[in-house]
Write an enzyme that holds these catalytic residues in place. Structure first.
Site, short mmCIF file in Angstrom:
data_model
loop_
_atom_site.label_atom_id
_atom_site.label_comp_id
_atom_site.label_asym_id
_atom_site.label_seq_id
_atom_site.Cartn_x
_atom_site.Cartn_y
_atom_site.Cartn_z
CE LYS A 173 -2.17 -1.80 3.58
NZ LYS A 173 -3.07 -2.06 4.70
CG ASP A 208 -6.52 -3.88 8.54
OD1 ASP A 208 -6.02 -4.98 8.28
OD2 ASP A 208 -6.72 -3.00 7.69
MG MG Z 1 -8.50 0.89 7.92
#
Ligand code: MG
Ligand code: ADP
Length: 589
Positions: A173, A208
C-alpha cells in the site's frame, strides 16, 4: 510522475474499442468459480507452509469475543491512509466508547527510515495522551501497574510469533520504510516509546482484518470473517487449528481448537495465472512500488481502482487515429500517476444513480427494458439477479455506450430526458473532479467515464466475492453450486447442512444461540454467518456489497449467500486492538 498510454486502437472502430474494453473487464460466473478453486488451493498451501505468497498468518487469537469483555486500552492503528490513536473503553455489554485522533503519514515517512516512522508513531501517542488524558483508568498490567497497555493494529504482512510479537514480511500500500522488514514490529514500536521514556507498553499486535473480526463479534455476538476493502484488501477468519499444519509443534497446535488466521489474500495469485489481467492492470503493476506483488489487491482495493480507471481513460484520450474522449485533452488529474482517486469513481456512479426529475408526461413510460435499449444499453443478466436488471433507477448493470447514438446530434436528441439528466449530472462531476473546462466535456464523455468506472468497480466487487466464497467453502459453511456455471442453486432440501458439522466440531457448545468458539449465530434452523467488514470502498462505493453478493450467489448459491450477514466492523481496528490487548493481559503478559 506522468504517464502515457500505449494501447493501439488503430484499425478498430470506436465501438469496437469500447466493446473490447468491456469484454476484457467483464467476468463470467465460470471464471469466478475457477478463481475460487485456485483461491482455496492457495489457502491450504499457505496453511501448510511458511513463506508462501498468501501468508495465512496465525494470529494466536484463539476465540472470538461475545460482547461481555471489559477494560480500557490504548490502540494505535497504522496501515493505510491515516494513522489513528485511540482510547477504547469496552463496557462489557456489546458497547464501547472510543476517543480518537487521526494523524497524517507523509510519503517521506512511509518511504524513509523505519526508526523515523516509529518515532513519529510514538510522538503521535504522546500527543494524544496530552490532548486526551485518560478518562477512565486503563486496565492494569500486573507487574507494571502505572504503565498504559496498548494494542497495535498493524495492517501489513507480518509473521506473527505470539499475540505480542511478529516479524514484518513486506510492505504494501505504498509503504517502503527502510530497515523494517525482518524486524519485530512490536519491538520497533516499544523501542520508540522507550527512547521517549513513555509509560506505554505495546502488549498485543493485531492485523486490521483480525480487528474487524473481533470487533464485529464483540458488537454483534458472532462473526467468522473480518474483511477489509479500503486502501488495500485482506481478510481474517476463524480456522480449526487442526487445519493449520504449519503450526507443527507450537504450543497453540497442541491445544487444538480454533485460531484466527490472517489470510493476506491481497497476494492471491501473484503469478497472475488466473486473474483476468488486462493491459491496464499490467501498466498499473509495472509502475507500482511493488510490481508482481499484491496481485489480487491491485484488482480490488481503493488504492488501485482509480488508477486502473485512469489508464483506461488515458488510452481513449490518446486513441489513434482520433481521440475518443475529452477531445484528446488530458488534465493533471488524468495525467498524473495516482491522480484519479477511487472516491471520484464513487461520485460519478452516485451522480448516475440519482433520481432525476423529469416532466411526468414522459416519465410514465421510463421504467423498463425499452428505455434501457433506447440508448443502446445492454442490460446483462447474471445468475440470481433475475428481474433486477430490468430496473432503471438504481440499476447497477453495465451500460455499454453506443458510439453512434452518443456521437451525432440526432442520436443525442433521441436520448430520453431521464438518461440525459443523469449524464448531465455525471458530466458536472467530471468537470469538477477531473478539472476539465466545461466545454471540454460532452455527454458522450460522461457516458464513457461512467461505464468505465462501473466496469472497474464491478470487477472488483465480483472478485471480492471470490475471497468471501472461498472462506465459506474452506470452513465448510457452503458448497459449490451444482455445475458452478449456470446460476442454479442447489435446493435447500438436498443441500447438506455442512454448517452443523462445524458446530459440532471439537465438542464446542452453543450458549444462548451463540457458539462462543466458532462465532456463528443460530437462528432457528438457519445458521447465520457473521462477516464484519471495514473500509471506505465497501462503505461508500455504490452497490459494492450487492455486487459482491451477486458473485457469492454465482459461486456458492443463494442459500449460503442469504445466510451471510455482512455488517460494518465499526472502529474495528481500535476495538479489535483493545480486545487483543485484553486477551494478552489475561494470558499474563
Ligand atoms: Mg482501515
Ligand atoms: P484505510 O484502508 O487506509 O484504513 P479507508 O478504509 O478509508 O482507509 O480507505 C481509503 C481508500 O478508500 C483510499 O484508497 C480511497 O481512495 C478510497 N476511498 C475513499 N473514499 C471513497 C469513496 N467515497 N468511495 C470509494 N472509495 C473511497
Amino acid at each position: 510522475m506522468t504517464s502515457t498510454s500505449s494501447y493501439s486502437y488503430l484499425h478498430k472502430s470506436p465501438q469496437d474499442v469500447l466493446n473490447d474494453i468491456d469484454f476484457q473487464l467483464t467476468l463470467e460466473p465460470a471464471l469466478l468459480t475457477k478463481l475460487t478453486k485456485a483461491f482455496l488451493e492457495e489457502i491450504n498451501v499457505g496453511l501448510g507452509r511458511y513463506g508462501e505468497d498468501m501468508a495465512m498468518v496465525p494470529s494466536f487469537v484463539t476465540g472470538v469475543p461475545d460482547g461481555s469483555e471489559i477494560g480500557t486500552f490504548l490502540a494505535l492503528d497504522l496501515g493505510g491512509t491515516n494513522l489513528r490513536v485511540c482510547e477504547v473503553v469496552l463496557n462489557g455489554d456489546k458497547t464501547f466508547r472510543l476517543r480518537q485522533q487521526k494523524y497524517k503519514v507523509s510519503d517521506q515517512l512511509k518511504t524513509g527510515e523505519a526508526t523515523v516512522l516509529f518515532d513519529y508513531l510514538a510522538d503521535s501517542v504522546d500527543a494524544f495522551l496530552t490532548t486526551h488524558p485518560p478518562e477512565s483508568p486503563t486496565s492494569p498490567i500486573s507487574d507494571v501497574p502505572d504503565v498504559l497497555p496498548l494494542g497495535l493494529t498493524f495492517s501489513f504482512p507480518v509473521e506473527q510469533t505470539a499475540l505480542g510479537s511478529g516479524t514484518i514480511l513486506t510492505w504494501t500500500k505504498g509503504f517502503s520504510a527502510k530497515n523494517a522488514i525482518g524486524n519485530d514490529v512490536v519491538k520497533l514500536l516499544q523501542d520508540a516509546f522507550d527512547r521517549k521514556h513513555m509509560h506505554v507498553k505495546c502488549v498485543a499486535l493485531v492485523n486490521d482484518t483480525v480487528g474487524a473480526l473481533l470487533s464485529r463479534a464483540y458488537t454483534s455476538g458472532g462473526c467468522m470473517l473480518g474483511a477489509i476493502f479500503g486502501t488495500g484488501t485482506n481478510g481474517a477468519y476463524l480456522e480449526e487449528v487442526a487445519k493449520i499444519p504449519k503450526l507443527a509443534n507450537n504450543l497453540a497446535a497442541t491445544k487444538g481448537g480454533y485460531m484466527v488466521v490472517n489470510t493476506e489474500w491481497g497476494a492471491f495469485n501473484n503469478k497472475r495465472t488466473h486473474l483476468p489481467s488486462t493491459p491496464f492492470d499490467s501498466a498499473l503493476d509495472r509502475t507500482s512500488i511493488n510490481p508482481r506483488f499484491q496481485a489480487f489487491e491491485k484488482f480490488i482495493s481503493g488504492m488501485y481502482l482509480g488508477e486502473i480507471t485512469r489508464h483506461i481513460l488515458l488510452s481513449l484520450i490518446d486513441a489513434a487515429p482520433r481521440p475518443m474522449l475529452f477531445g484528446g485533452k488530458a488534465t493533471k488529474v488524468v495525467n498524473d500517476q495516482w491522480g484519479l482517486d477511487t472516491s471520484v469513481m464513487s461520485e460519478v456512479e452516485e451522480a448516475w444513480e440519482m433520481r432525476v426529475t423529469v416532466d411526468t408526461t414522459v416519465a410514465e413510460d421510463l421504467n423498463g427494458v425499452a428505455n434501457i435499449n433506447e440508448i443502446g444499453a445492454e442490460p446483462r443478466s447474471f445468475p440470481g439477479e433475475i428481474g433486477e436488471n430490468l430496473l432503471w433507477d438504481g440499476d447497477d448493470h453495465d451500460i455499454l455506450p453506443r458510439w453512434d447514438i452518443l456521437s451525432t446530434p440526432e442520436g443525442l436528441a433521441s436520448l430520453n430526458p431521464k438518461v440525459k439528466g443523469k449524464l448531465e449530472k455525471v458530466r458536472k462531476v467530471l468537470v469538477n473532479r477531473l478539472e476539465y473546462a466545461d466545454e471540454d466535456v460532452e455527454l458522450r464523455d460522461a457516458a464513457i467515464v461512467r461505464w468505465t468506472c462501473h466496469l472497474v468497480a464491478r470487477r472488483a466487487a465480483l472478485l471480492s466475492g471470490v475471497a468471501v466464497a472461498a472462506i465459506l467453502l474452506q470452513t465448510g459453511r457452503a458448497t459449490f453450486i451444482q455445475d458452478g456455471q449456470n446460476g442454479q442453486t442447489v435446493p435447500s432440501t438436498t443441500e447438506e447442512p455442512t454448517s452443523k458439522k462445524v458446530n459440532g466440531a471439537n465438542g464446542t457448545h452453543a450458549v444462548n444461540g451463540l457458539n462462543k468458539v466458532t462465532g456463528t449465530i443460530k437462528d432457528g434452523l438457519e445458521e447465520k454467518i457473521g462477516v464484519g467488514v471495514d473500509g471506505s470502498l465497501i462503505q461508500f462505493y455504490p452497490h459494492f456489497e450487492r455486487t459482491m453478493r451477486e458473485s457469492l450467489r454465482s459461486i456458492v448459491g443463494s442459500d449460503a449467500e442469504s445466510r451471510v450477514e455482512i455488517g460494518l466492523a465499526k472502529d474495528g481496528s481500535g476495538v479489535g486492538a483493545a480486545l487483543c490487548a485484553l486477551q494478552a493481559l489475561k494470558q499474563g503478559f
